[in-house]
Design an enzyme around this catalytic site. Structure first.
Site, PDB file in Angstrom:
ATOM      1  N   ARG A  82       0.655  -1.256  -0.072  1.00 36.65           N
ATOM      2  CA  ARG A  82      -0.113  -0.025   0.049  1.00 36.65           C
ATOM      3  C   ARG A  82       0.762   1.469  -0.020  1.00 36.65           C
ATOM      4  O   ARG A  82       1.780   1.470   0.960  1.00 36.65           O
ATOM      5  CB  ARG A  82      -0.900   0.082   1.067  1.00 36.65           C
ATOM      6  N   HIS A 107      -1.152  -2.731  -4.609  1.00 37.58           N
ATOM      7  CA  HIS A 107      -0.847  -3.684  -5.633  1.00 37.58           C
ATOM      8  C   HIS A 107      -0.570  -3.237  -6.897  1.00 37.58           C
ATOM      9  O   HIS A 107      -0.871  -4.052  -7.965  1.00 37.58           O
ATOM     10  CB  HIS A 107      -1.472  -4.923  -5.243  1.00 37.58           C
ATOM     11  N   HIS A 181       2.504 -13.389  -5.079  1.00 37.92           N
ATOM     12  CA  HIS A 181       1.585 -13.222  -4.009  1.00 37.92           C
ATOM     13  C   HIS A 181       0.714 -14.650  -4.004  1.00 37.92           C
ATOM     14  O   HIS A 181      -0.295 -14.758  -3.731  1.00 37.92           O
ATOM     15  CB  HIS A 181       0.706 -12.164  -4.350  1.00 37.92           C
ATOM     16  N   ASP A 254      -0.777  -9.447   8.415  1.00 40.87           N
ATOM     17  CA  ASP A 254      -0.697  -8.981   7.558  1.00 40.87           C
ATOM     18  C   ASP A 254       0.311  -7.569   7.568  1.00 40.87           C
ATOM     19  O   ASP A 254      -0.058  -6.568   7.148  1.00 40.87           O
ATOM     20  CB  ASP A 254      -2.164  -8.225   7.098  1.00 40.87           C
ATOM     21  N   GLU A 316       5.429 -12.501   1.090  1.00 33.18           N
ATOM     22  CA  GLU A 316       5.615 -11.486   0.085  1.00 33.18           C
ATOM     23  C   GLU A 316       6.994 -10.823   0.291  1.00 33.18           C
ATOM     24  O   GLU A 316       6.947  -9.703   0.830  1.00 33.18           O
ATOM     25  CB  GLU A 316       4.461 -10.818  -0.122  1.00 33.18           C
TER      26      GLU A 316
HETATM   27  C1  FUC Z   1      -1.900  -8.644   0.788  1.00 34.57           C
HETATM   28  C2  FUC Z   1      -2.256  -7.833   1.817  1.00 34.57           C
HETATM   29  C3  FUC Z   1      -3.626  -7.178   1.703  1.00 34.57           C
HETATM   30  C4  FUC Z   1      -4.533  -7.709   0.823  1.00 34.57           C
HETATM   31  C5  FUC Z   1      -4.157  -8.424  -0.359  1.00 34.57           C
HETATM   32  C6  FUC Z   1      -4.880  -9.265  -1.103  1.00 34.57           C
HETATM   33  O1  FUC Z   1      -0.614  -8.269   0.193  1.00 34.57           O
HETATM   34  O2  FUC Z   1      -1.102  -7.111   2.404  1.00 34.57           O
HETATM   35  O3  FUC Z   1      -4.058  -6.869   2.930  1.00 34.57           O
HETATM   36  O4  FUC Z   1      -5.446  -8.251   1.202  1.00 34.57           O
HETATM   37  O5  FUC Z   1      -2.981  -9.191  -0.115  1.00 34.57           O
END
Ligand code: FUC
Length: 351
Positions: A82, A107, A181, A254, A316
């Site tokens: 973010r 993202h 991801h 998170d 991540e």
């Molecule tokens: C992750 C999180 C976020 C979000 C996303 C789909 O990277 O940091 O909160 O929900 O995935």
């Protein structure tokens, strides 16, 4: 050397002309991904009895990736995570991006790397097979300065190691933070949620978040909290924890964890006792977001089951966009002509 080489990379056309690649090594480990979004759709690795099962969340139908709001398996960029208020400053100039989550940019927004078609070039070496994915994010497309040329390489070797290398170069000073991801679930074919995954992380600090999941500016010590994974513990401990930071993100994690030493090394170990599977993550990224799928859309048809919260966990590895406000942590800024070179290796084994 007399080694019988059977490693293969095959390619097939799927929904919408997207190409799906399948890498397979001599142990039978399989990694599948699309040129669309560089999306990893399945990773099959053996349990302690040698049974191959899928250890990532993927849709049952490939077409569902056209609306991948949870970023399943996706390659994320130009900046993963973010960007507060969807704006950042470089050299005294403010750049504004799309606000695609409340007032913030998440993202890469609608021009994000998770939904572009990458140019794909398969290759093989004596002991590996892989595909090099390339993409140019042109200047002026979405508010980022400069043309950004990106190459991401997916490589499988004979030791059940899957390597992702990230390279990027821009013709202007800019911001870059690339990651993947994938939601991992080592139980295999979604037999269980990730509560019983035991995780060890080389991290003494994490970044505090507010209710919008935006960094508060505080870097907190993990000591004495459910964020202390230095000796390893179950994800269940934090999912159930009353710690304000676990509760803030919807019960779980998170959060961005800063690695103690960012030099390339094993930073994360994940084990799942039932299946006997293990995963080691080596990287030269300075930290990672660990996301326990606290807000995964429920009821989506996945290969092997239906989505629900805590069905996967994302690791991540990346630099954090929180660095745009905090100059005490490794930066997402990339100078014109500077080479961004990152590598993350996921190695699968058994207890
Ligand atoms: C992750 C999180 C976020 C979000 C996303 C789909 O990277 O940091 O909160 O929900 O995935």
């Amino acid at each position: 050397m007399g080694i019988l080489k059977k490693m293969t990379c095959t390619q097939e056309s799927t929904y919408n002309g997207w190409q799906q690649f399948t890498l397979e090594n001599d142990q039978g480990m399989v990694v599948q991904f699309l040129d669309y979004g560089g999306i990893i759709t399945s990773i099959q690795v053996p349990d302690r009895n040698g049974k191959l099962e899928n250890v990532v969340l993927g849709f049952e139908q490939v077409s569902d990736y056209s609306h991948n709001t949870n970023y399943l398996g996706a390659l994320v960029g130009p900046v993963a995570g973010r960007i507060a208020q969807a704006a950042f400053e470089i050299n005294g100039q403010t750049y504004s991006l799309e606000k695609n989550e409340a007032n913030h940019h998440l993202h890469g927004g609608s021009n994000g790397f998770h939904q572009v078609i990458w140019q794909a070039a398969p290759f093989e070496t004596a002991q590996t097979v892989g595909v090099r994915l390339t993409h140019r994010h042109p200047a002026g497309l979405d508010g980022h300065p400069g043309n950004l040329d990106v190459a991401v390489t997916y490589t499988l070797d004979q030791n059940n190691a899957f390597t992702i290398t990230y390279e990027a170069v821009s013709d202007q000073d800019t911001v870059v933070a690339l990651t993947n991801h994938s939601y991992f679930n080592l139980s295999g074919n979604l037999q269980d949620t990730v509560h019983q995954h035991q995780v060890t992380i080389n991290s003494e600090k994490f970044i505090e978040l507010d209710a919008d999941l935006i960094p508060t500016g505080q870097v907190l010590p993990v000591a004495g909290t459910p964020f202390d994974f230095q000796q390893g513990h179950y994800l269940a401990d934090g999912i159930a924890a009353a710690h304000e930071q676990n509760v803030t993100v919807g019960n779980g994690y998170d959060h961005y964890f800063l690695f103690r030493d960012p030099a390339f090394q094993a930073q994360v170990l994940v084990t799942e006792k039932q299946s006997g599977r293990t995963m080691t993550i080596e990287t030269n990224q300075p930290g990672m977001v660990m996301y326990t799928a606290n807000a995964l859309t429920e009821g989506m048809p996945l290969a092997g089951g239906t989505s629900k919260n805590y069905l996967g966990v994302c690791f991540e590895t990346q630099a954090s966009p929180a660095s745009l406000e905090l100059d005490t942590i490794p930066s997402v800024k990339l100078a014109a002509g500077e080479r961004y070179e990152k590598k993350t290796v996921f190695t699968f084994g058994n207890l």
